[in-house]
Motif scaffolding. Sequence first.
Motif, PDB file in Angstrom:
ATOM      1  N   TRP A  18       0.172  -4.178  30.408  1.00 13.00           N
ATOM      2  CA  TRP A  18       0.604  -5.148  29.393  1.00 13.00           C
ATOM      3  C   TRP A  18       0.116  -6.544  29.780  1.00 13.00           C
ATOM      4  O   TRP A  18       0.356  -7.012  30.888  1.00 13.00           O
ATOM      5  N   ASN A  19      -0.579  -7.237  28.869  1.00 13.28           N
ATOM      6  CA  ASN A  19      -1.135  -8.543  29.219  1.00 13.28           C
ATOM      7  C   ASN A  19      -0.736  -9.664  28.262  1.00 13.28           C
ATOM      8  O   ASN A  19      -1.358 -10.725  28.251  1.00 13.28           O
ATOM      9  N   GLU A  20       0.318  -9.455  27.472  1.00 10.90           N
ATOM     10  CA  GLU A  20       0.711 -10.454  26.490  1.00 10.90           C
ATOM     11  C   GLU A  20       1.870 -11.347  26.944  1.00 10.90           C
ATOM     12  O   GLU A  20       2.352 -12.161  26.174  1.00 10.90           O
ATOM     13  N   GLY A  21       2.340 -11.182  28.163  1.00 10.55           N
ATOM     14  CA  GLY A  21       3.386 -12.047  28.666  1.00 10.55           C
ATOM     15  C   GLY A  21       4.790 -11.526  28.394  1.00 10.55           C
ATOM     16  O   GLY A  21       5.007 -10.584  27.632  1.00 10.55           O
ATOM     17  N   LEU A  22       5.762 -12.185  29.038  1.00 13.54           N
ATOM     18  CA  LEU A  22       7.145 -11.727  28.982  1.00 13.54           C
ATOM     19  C   LEU A  22       7.779 -11.918  27.611  1.00 13.54           C
ATOM     20  O   LEU A  22       8.551 -11.066  27.161  1.00 13.54           O
ATOM     21  N   ASP A  23       7.482 -13.012  26.932  1.00 17.54           N
ATOM     22  CA  ASP A  23       8.100 -13.257  25.625  1.00 17.54           C
ATOM     23  C   ASP A  23       7.732 -12.165  24.624  1.00 17.54           C
ATOM     24  O   ASP A  23       8.595 -11.664  23.888  1.00 17.54           O
ATOM     25  N   ALA A  24       6.459 -11.799  24.589  1.00 19.74           N
ATOM     26  CA  ALA A  24       6.016 -10.743  23.667  1.00 19.74           C
ATOM     27  C   ALA A  24       6.619  -9.401  24.067  1.00 19.74           C
ATOM     28  O   ALA A  24       6.988  -8.589  23.205  1.00 19.74           O
ATOM     29  N   ARG A  28       9.098  -7.034  21.713  1.00 21.79           N
ATOM     30  CA  ARG A  28       8.885  -5.614  21.416  1.00 21.79           C
ATOM     31  C   ARG A  28      10.099  -4.782  21.815  1.00 21.79           C
ATOM     32  O   ARG A  28      10.476  -3.831  21.133  1.00 21.79           O
ATOM     33  N   THR A  29      10.716  -5.138  22.929  1.00 22.83           N
ATOM     34  CA  THR A  29      11.899  -4.413  23.389  1.00 22.83           C
ATOM     35  C   THR A  29      13.046  -4.569  22.401  1.00 22.83           C
ATOM     36  O   THR A  29      13.706  -3.587  22.035  1.00 22.83           O
ATOM     37  N   LEU A  30      13.295  -5.796  21.964  1.00 25.72           N
ATOM     38  CA  LEU A  30      14.393  -6.045  21.030  1.00 25.72           C
ATOM     39  C   LEU A  30      14.140  -5.370  19.686  1.00 25.72           C
ATOM     40  O   LEU A  30      15.074  -4.872  19.044  1.00 25.72           O
ATOM     41  N   ALA A  31      12.879  -5.328  19.264  1.00 27.09           N
ATOM     42  CA  ALA A  31      12.543  -4.631  18.018  1.00 27.09           C
ATOM     43  C   ALA A  31      12.831  -3.137  18.151  1.00 27.09           C
ATOM     44  O   ALA A  31      13.338  -2.498  17.216  1.00 27.09           O
ATOM     45  N   ARG A  94       1.578 -12.066  35.810  1.00 32.72           N
ATOM     46  CA  ARG A  94       2.423 -11.131  36.548  1.00 32.72           C
ATOM     47  C   ARG A  94       3.831 -11.138  35.955  1.00 32.72           C
ATOM     48  O   ARG A  94       4.397 -12.193  35.679  1.00 32.72           O
ATOM     49  N   ILE A  95       4.388  -9.948  35.731  1.00 32.06           N
ATOM     50  CA  ILE A  95       5.766  -9.794  35.256  1.00 32.06           C
ATOM     51  C   ILE A  95       6.449  -8.827  36.204  1.00 32.06           C
ATOM     52  O   ILE A  95       6.034  -7.677  36.336  1.00 32.06           O
ATOM     53  N   ASP A  99      12.069  -9.918  36.439  1.00 28.29           N
ATOM     54  CA  ASP A  99      11.851 -10.790  35.276  1.00 28.29           C
ATOM     55  C   ASP A  99      12.297 -10.086  33.991  1.00 28.29           C
ATOM     56  O   ASP A  99      13.001 -10.665  33.153  1.00 28.29           O
ATOM     57  N   TYR A 100      11.841  -8.854  33.843  1.00 26.82           N
ATOM     58  CA  TYR A 100      12.128  -8.100  32.612  1.00 26.82           C
ATOM     59  C   TYR A 100      13.609  -7.772  32.502  1.00 26.82           C
ATOM     60  O   TYR A 100      14.205  -7.887  31.422  1.00 26.82           O
ATOM     61  N   PHE A 101      14.204  -7.373  33.604  1.00 29.06           N
ATOM     62  CA  PHE A 101      15.623  -7.025  33.603  1.00 29.06           C
ATOM     63  C   PHE A 101      16.475  -8.227  33.194  1.00 29.06           C
ATOM     64  O   PHE A 101      17.322  -8.122  32.291  1.00 29.06           O
ATOM     65  N   VAL A 102      16.269  -9.354  33.831  1.00 32.43           N
ATOM     66  CA  VAL A 102      17.088 -10.532  33.540  1.00 32.43           C
ATOM     67  C   VAL A 102      16.867 -11.009  32.106  1.00 32.43           C
ATOM     68  O   VAL A 102      17.824 -11.328  31.392  1.00 32.43           O
ATOM     69  N   ALA A 103      15.614 -11.054  31.658  1.00 33.46           N
ATOM     70  CA  ALA A 103      15.326 -11.510  30.296  1.00 33.46           C
ATOM     71  C   ALA A 103      15.978 -10.605  29.257  1.00 33.46           C
ATOM     72  O   ALA A 103      16.547 -11.083  28.257  1.00 33.46           O
ATOM     73  N   THR A 104      15.912  -9.305  29.478  1.00 33.46           N
ATOM     74  CA  THR A 104      16.504  -8.359  28.528  1.00 33.46           C
ATOM     75  C   THR A 104      18.026  -8.465  28.529  1.00 33.46           C
ATOM     76  O   THR A 104      18.663  -8.465  27.461  1.00 33.46           O
ATOM     77  N   MET A 105      18.616  -8.568  29.704  1.00 40.10           N
ATOM     78  CA  MET A 105      20.070  -8.684  29.786  1.00 40.10           C
ATOM     79  C   MET A 105      20.556  -9.993  29.170  1.00 40.10           C
ATOM     80  O   MET A 105      21.610 -10.027  28.508  1.00 40.10           O
ATOM     81  N   GLN A 106      19.818 -11.068  29.348  1.00 41.53           N
ATOM     82  CA  GLN A 106      20.198 -12.340  28.727  1.00 41.53           C
ATOM     83  C   GLN A 106      20.146 -12.236  27.204  1.00 41.53           C
ATOM     84  O   GLN A 106      21.034 -12.732  26.499  1.00 41.53           O
ATOM     85  N   ALA A 107      19.103 -11.569  26.696  1.00 42.83           N
ATOM     86  CA  ALA A 107      18.978 -11.398  25.247  1.00 42.83           C
ATOM     87  C   ALA A 107      20.111 -10.538  24.703  1.00 42.83           C
ATOM     88  O   ALA A 107      20.689 -10.838  23.642  1.00 42.83           O
ATOM     89  N   LEU A 108      20.459  -9.468  25.415  1.00 37.43           N
ATOM     90  CA  LEU A 108      21.568  -8.623  24.982  1.00 37.43           C
ATOM     91  C   LEU A 108      22.897  -9.376  25.070  1.00 37.43           C
ATOM     92  O   LEU A 108      23.789  -9.167  24.236  1.00 37.43           O
ATOM     93  N   ASN A 109      23.029 -10.249  26.059  1.00 33.67           N
ATOM     94  CA  ASN A 109      24.261 -11.020  26.196  1.00 33.67           C
ATOM     95  C   ASN A 109      24.456 -11.958  25.008  1.00 33.67           C
ATOM     96  O   ASN A 109      25.586 -12.192  24.559  1.00 33.67           O
ATOM     97  N   GLU A 110      23.360 -12.482  24.486  1.00 25.74           N
ATOM     98  CA  GLU A 110      23.440 -13.372  23.321  1.00 25.74           C
ATOM     99  C   GLU A 110      23.790 -12.617  22.051  1.00 25.74           C
ATOM    100  O   GLU A 110      24.479 -13.153  21.177  1.00 25.74           O
TER     101      GLU A 110
END
Length: 271
Positions: A18-24, A28-31, A94-95, A99-110
């Motif tokens: 995957w080369n599109e960065g953490l935001d992308a 995709r995960t949230l979708a 680099r991800i 990085d992925y775990f915290v970002a996903t958990m923060q999004a789910l927390n919101e």
Amino acid sequence: MTNHTENHTGRILGVSIWNEGLDALLARTLAAIHAHRAEAARPFVFACANPHSLVVAERDQEFTAALHEADAVVADGVGLTFAARICRRDLGPRITGSDYFVATMQALNERGGRVAFFGSKPEVLALLSGRCRREFPHVTIAATISPPWGAWSQAQDAQFTAQIRDAHVDVLWVGLTAPKQEKWVQRNLGALQAGAVGSIGAVFDYFAGTVVRAPKWICDRGLEWAWRFAREPARLWERNLVSGPRFLALAVAEALGLRPDRDEREGTARI
């Protein structure tokens, strides 16, 4: 089955990265989580790659298949980003699994969400769950499963996947270490009912606090591997002193056209 996000990937040693960065990646995960909530869609599968895991995949066809099955394999190890620069491959930033775990958990927390943890020891899961409840209070930890050390039976697998199914989770986090975790996910993917499945290995220990991660300034300089090696030389010597140089040699040979891509080699073998 091939990687489901081909347009968002680079490629090294036959594995799409995957080369599109953490935001992308998070989008995709949230979708996928939203789609799963609406229609029980196939999980979005996340995995990490480092030089050692790609060298292991060279001789482990089941592991290779699991990496191909994943929707996103990220360049977790700094060795991958280094090899990408010298081989002129676009593997993106680099991800790390953290990085992925915290970002996903923060999004789910919101938004509110449900997760399950599969892997590691009961005491690690207890510490991990406790920290998650403090830092992500709006995320429900619906299940924590500590499988036996080593191998387990198909009947036990069926029991584990039933627990996960009955928990109705948005994300299943798997911490069995590579390649065991990726192969377990691939074998059980049809039974895993979740919006996303993330194989994140040592993140369980890092976030639980049972393994101390390198200071941020060391991580920022790409020297976490040296920190870990200095602390656990007996466990990590092969990864750093054997797999690292072999990975770099294979990547350079591939970039120079001295070694065909894995898919080309397998295709030739089938003819």
